[in-house]
Design a protein around this motif. Structure first.
Motif, PDB file in Angstrom:
ATOM      1  N   ASP A 188      95.093   7.551 -18.139  1.00 51.79           N
ATOM      2  CA  ASP A 188      94.142   8.108 -19.101  1.00 51.79           C
ATOM      3  C   ASP A 188      94.818   9.041 -20.098  1.00 51.79           C
ATOM      4  OD1 ASP A 188      92.171   6.631 -17.900  1.00 51.79           O
ATOM      5  OD2 ASP A 188      91.151   8.332 -16.974  1.00 51.79           O
ATOM      6  N   ALA A 189      95.816   9.788 -19.660  1.00 48.27           N
ATOM      7  CA  ALA A 189      96.544  10.670 -20.573  1.00 48.27           C
ATOM      8  C   ALA A 189      97.254   9.861 -21.653  1.00 48.27           C
ATOM      9  CB  ALA A 189      97.538  11.540 -19.807  1.00 48.27           C
ATOM     10  N   GLU A 190      97.810   8.727 -21.293  1.00 51.65           N
ATOM     11  CA  GLU A 190      98.485   7.873 -22.282  1.00 51.65           C
ATOM     12  C   GLU A 190      97.486   7.338 -23.304  1.00 51.65           C
ATOM     13  OE1 GLU A 190     101.517   4.081 -22.634  1.00 51.65           O
ATOM     14  OE2 GLU A 190     100.713   4.607 -20.664  1.00 51.65           O
ATOM     15  N   ILE A 191      96.345   6.864 -22.838  1.00 46.44           N
ATOM     16  CA  ILE A 191      95.303   6.379 -23.754  1.00 46.44           C
ATOM     17  C   ILE A 191      94.846   7.512 -24.669  1.00 46.44           C
ATOM     18  CG2 ILE A 191      92.918   5.536 -23.869  1.00 46.44           C
ATOM     19  CD1 ILE A 191      93.535   4.078 -21.145  1.00 46.44           C
ATOM     20  N   PHE A 192      94.615   8.669 -24.082  1.00 48.25           N
ATOM     21  CA  PHE A 192      94.157   9.831 -24.837  1.00 48.25           C
ATOM     22  C   PHE A 192      95.155  10.218 -25.918  1.00 48.25           C
ATOM     23  CE2 PHE A 192      93.981  14.346 -25.649  1.00 48.25           C
ATOM     24  CZ  PHE A 192      92.642  14.539 -25.942  1.00 48.25           C
ATOM     25  N   LYS A 193      96.436  10.304 -25.558  1.00 48.47           N
ATOM     26  CA  LYS A 193      97.467  10.757 -26.502  1.00 48.47           C
ATOM     27  C   LYS A 193      97.682   9.780 -27.650  1.00 48.47           C
ATOM     28  CE  LYS A 193      99.296  14.741 -25.179  1.00 48.47           C
ATOM     29  NZ  LYS A 193      99.570  15.862 -26.057  1.00 48.47           N
ATOM     30  N   THR A 194      97.365   8.498 -27.463  1.00 50.36           N
ATOM     31  CA  THR A 194      97.496   7.563 -28.585  1.00 50.36           C
ATOM     32  C   THR A 194      96.483   7.906 -29.684  1.00 50.36           C
ATOM     33  OG1 THR A 194      96.017   5.912 -27.600  1.00 50.36           O
ATOM     34  CG2 THR A 194      98.376   5.674 -27.164  1.00 50.36           C
ATOM     35  N   LYS A 195      95.332   8.437 -29.280  1.00 47.48           N
ATOM     36  CA  LYS A 195      94.304   8.795 -30.257  1.00 47.48           C
ATOM     37  C   LYS A 195      94.429  10.250 -30.720  1.00 47.48           C
ATOM     38  CE  LYS A 195      89.560   8.213 -31.391  1.00 47.48           C
ATOM     39  NZ  LYS A 195      88.387   7.442 -31.277  1.00 47.48           N
ATOM     40  N   TYR A 196      94.819  11.139 -29.820  1.00 44.13           N
ATOM     41  CA  TYR A 196      94.908  12.581 -30.133  1.00 44.13           C
ATOM     42  C   TYR A 196      96.271  13.127 -29.699  1.00 44.13           C
ATOM     43  CZ  TYR A 196      89.888  12.233 -30.854  1.00 44.13           C
ATOM     44  OH  TYR A 196      88.646  11.875 -31.313  1.00 44.13           O
ATOM     45  N   PRO A 197      97.335  12.778 -30.410  1.00 49.97           N
ATOM     46  CA  PRO A 197      98.683  13.204 -29.988  1.00 49.97           C
ATOM     47  C   PRO A 197      98.923  14.714 -30.055  1.00 49.97           C
ATOM     48  CG  PRO A 197      98.755  12.147 -32.141  1.00 49.97           C
ATOM     49  CD  PRO A 197      97.354  11.969 -31.618  1.00 49.97           C
ATOM     50  N   ASN A 198      98.135  15.434 -30.844  1.00 48.58           N
ATOM     51  CA  ASN A 198      98.350  16.874 -31.000  1.00 48.58           C
ATOM     52  C   ASN A 198      97.459  17.735 -30.115  1.00 48.58           C
ATOM     53  OD1 ASN A 198     100.382  16.510 -32.957  1.00 48.58           O
ATOM     54  ND2 ASN A 198      98.812  16.111 -34.483  1.00 48.58           N
ATOM     55  N   VAL A 199      96.622  17.116 -29.307  1.00 51.98           N
ATOM     56  CA  VAL A 199      95.779  17.860 -28.371  1.00 51.98           C
ATOM     57  C   VAL A 199      96.515  17.907 -27.034  1.00 51.98           C
ATOM     58  CG1 VAL A 199      93.562  17.908 -27.158  1.00 51.98           C
ATOM     59  CG2 VAL A 199      93.657  17.171 -29.548  1.00 51.98           C
ATOM     60  N   LEU A 200      96.602  19.089 -26.452  1.00 49.50           N
ATOM     61  CA  LEU A 200      97.302  19.245 -25.179  1.00 49.50           C
ATOM     62  C   LEU A 200      96.478  18.662 -24.039  1.00 49.50           C
ATOM     63  CD1 LEU A 200      98.600  22.910 -25.539  1.00 49.50           C
ATOM     64  CD2 LEU A 200      99.894  20.795 -25.840  1.00 49.50           C
ATOM     65  N   VAL A 201      97.167  18.040 -23.082  1.00 57.05           N
ATOM     66  CA  VAL A 201      96.540  17.499 -21.878  1.00 57.05           C
ATOM     67  C   VAL A 201      97.011  18.317 -20.690  1.00 57.05           C
ATOM     68  CG1 VAL A 201      96.405  15.512 -20.321  1.00 57.05           C
ATOM     69  CG2 VAL A 201      96.330  15.162 -22.793  1.00 57.05           C
ATOM     70  N   GLU A 202      96.052  18.867 -19.952  1.00 58.33           N
ATOM     71  CA  GLU A 202      96.343  19.643 -18.751  1.00 58.33           C
ATOM     72  C   GLU A 202      95.836  18.892 -17.536  1.00 58.33           C
ATOM     73  OE1 GLU A 202      95.208  23.929 -16.668  1.00 58.33           O
ATOM     74  OE2 GLU A 202      94.651  23.560 -18.745  1.00 58.33           O
ATOM     75  N   ALA A 203      96.688  18.781 -16.526  1.00 59.38           N
ATOM     76  CA  ALA A 203      96.304  18.196 -15.241  1.00 59.38           C
ATOM     77  C   ALA A 203      95.925  19.329 -14.306  1.00 59.38           C
ATOM     78  CB  ALA A 203      97.461  17.402 -14.651  1.00 59.38           C
ATOM     79  N   SER A 204      94.811  19.168 -13.601  1.00 57.91           N
ATOM     80  CA  SER A 204      94.351  20.207 -12.703  1.00 57.91           C
ATOM     81  C   SER A 204      93.494  19.595 -11.611  1.00 57.91           C
ATOM     82  CB  SER A 204      93.527  21.236 -13.488  1.00 57.91           C
ATOM     83  OG  SER A 204      93.119  22.287 -12.652  1.00 57.91           O
ATOM     84  N   GLY A 205      93.341  20.331 -10.527  1.00 54.63           N
ATOM     85  CA  GLY A 205      92.437  19.911  -9.472  1.00 54.63           C
ATOM     86  C   GLY A 205      93.142  19.216  -8.324  1.00 54.63           C
ATOM     87  N   GLY A 206      93.225  19.887  -7.197  1.00 55.87           N
ATOM     88  CA  GLY A 206      93.826  19.298  -6.007  1.00 55.87           C
ATOM     89  C   GLY A 206      95.333  19.198  -6.049  1.00 55.87           C
ATOM     90  N   ILE A 207      95.961  19.861  -6.993  1.00 53.08           N
ATOM     91  CA  ILE A 207      97.413  19.795  -7.135  1.00 53.08           C
ATOM     92  C   ILE A 207      98.035  20.928  -6.336  1.00 53.08           C
ATOM     93  CG2 ILE A 207      99.337  19.872  -8.762  1.00 53.08           C
ATOM     94  CD1 ILE A 207      97.334  18.855 -10.907  1.00 53.08           C
ATOM     95  N   THR A 208      98.986  20.576  -5.505  1.00 53.84           N
ATOM     96  CA  THR A 208      99.698  21.571  -4.709  1.00 53.84           C
ATOM     97  C   THR A 208     101.167  21.584  -5.122  1.00 53.84           C
ATOM     98  OG1 THR A 208     100.304  20.002  -2.978  1.00 53.84           O
ATOM     99  CG2 THR A 208      98.173  21.137  -2.738  1.00 53.84           C
ATOM    100  N   LYS A 209     101.876  22.556  -4.624  1.00 52.91           N
ATOM    101  CA  LYS A 209     103.316  22.627  -4.892  1.00 52.91           C
ATOM    102  C   LYS A 209     104.001  21.343  -4.403  1.00 52.91           C
ATOM    103  CE  LYS A 209     106.019  25.377  -2.516  1.00 52.91           C
ATOM    104  NZ  LYS A 209     106.659  26.566  -1.937  1.00 52.91           N
ATOM    105  N   GLU A 210     103.538  20.841  -3.284  1.00 53.01           N
ATOM    106  CA  GLU A 210     104.142  19.635  -2.698  1.00 53.01           C
ATOM    107  C   GLU A 210     103.804  18.372  -3.499  1.00 53.01           C
ATOM    108  OE1 GLU A 210     104.088  22.916  -0.153  1.00 53.01           O
ATOM    109  OE2 GLU A 210     102.276  21.896  -0.844  1.00 53.01           O
ATOM    110  N   SER A 211     102.617  18.310  -4.076  1.00 52.08           N
ATOM    111  CA  SER A 211     102.209  17.082  -4.781  1.00 52.08           C
ATOM    112  C   SER A 211     102.416  17.152  -6.295  1.00 52.08           C
ATOM    113  CB  SER A 211     100.732  16.776  -4.492  1.00 52.08           C
ATOM    114  OG  SER A 211      99.894  17.730  -5.110  1.00 52.08           O
ATOM    115  N   MET A 212     102.876  18.284  -6.807  1.00 54.98           N
ATOM    116  CA  MET A 212     102.959  18.488  -8.244  1.00 54.98           C
ATOM    117  C   MET A 212     103.771  17.400  -8.960  1.00 54.98           C
ATOM    118  SD  MET A 212     103.957  21.894 -10.384  1.00 54.98           S
ATOM    119  CE  MET A 212     102.631  22.812  -9.646  1.00 54.98           C
TER     120      MET A 212
END
Length: 115
Positions: free
Chosen positions: A60-84
């Motif tokens: 989804d980030a790749e699809i998003f960035k093709t349309k909005y390359p200058n908008v930042l994408v942040e990943a969040s939710g359920g991310i741990t140091k081990e799974s980052m």
């Protein structure tokens, strides 16, 4: 909350932009690619893709960035140091986690003046 209070993500972003002006960043927490596209289309500076699986996030980030390359994408939710590492990708600008600050005991103290 933004949908309930304003009727839509688009309305919420426009009201936030009106209140914040040009100098403040507006970030929208999104549960789907469609929400992220709506937020960016309304003028959000950052979209937080929340609780996505690593594979869905990258796709989804790749699809998003093709349309909005200058908008930042942040990943969040359920991310741990081990799974980052699983959440890193070419189209993901920010990875955030609260797991490093949750689950630790707090010190309860107060500053009282004794006379």
């Amino acid at each position: 909350n933004h949908v309930w209070s304003c009727g839509s993500i688009e309305n919420a972003v426009k009201l936030a932009r009106k209140a914040a002006g040009f100098s403040q960043k507006i970030e929208v927490e999104c549960q789907s690619l469609d929400e992220a596209l709506e937020a960016a289309g309304a003028g959000a500076d950052i979209v937080m893709l929340d609780n996505f699986t690593p594979d869905q996030l990258r796709k989804d980030a790749e699809i998003f960035k093709t349309k909005y390359p200058n908008v930042l994408v942040e990943a969040s939710g359920g991310i741990t140091k081990e799974s980052m590492a699983e959440f890193l990708g070419r189209h993901i600008d920010i990875v955030s986690t609260s797991s490093m600050i949750q689950g630790y005991p707090c010190v309860d103290f107060s500053l009282k003046i004794v006379h």
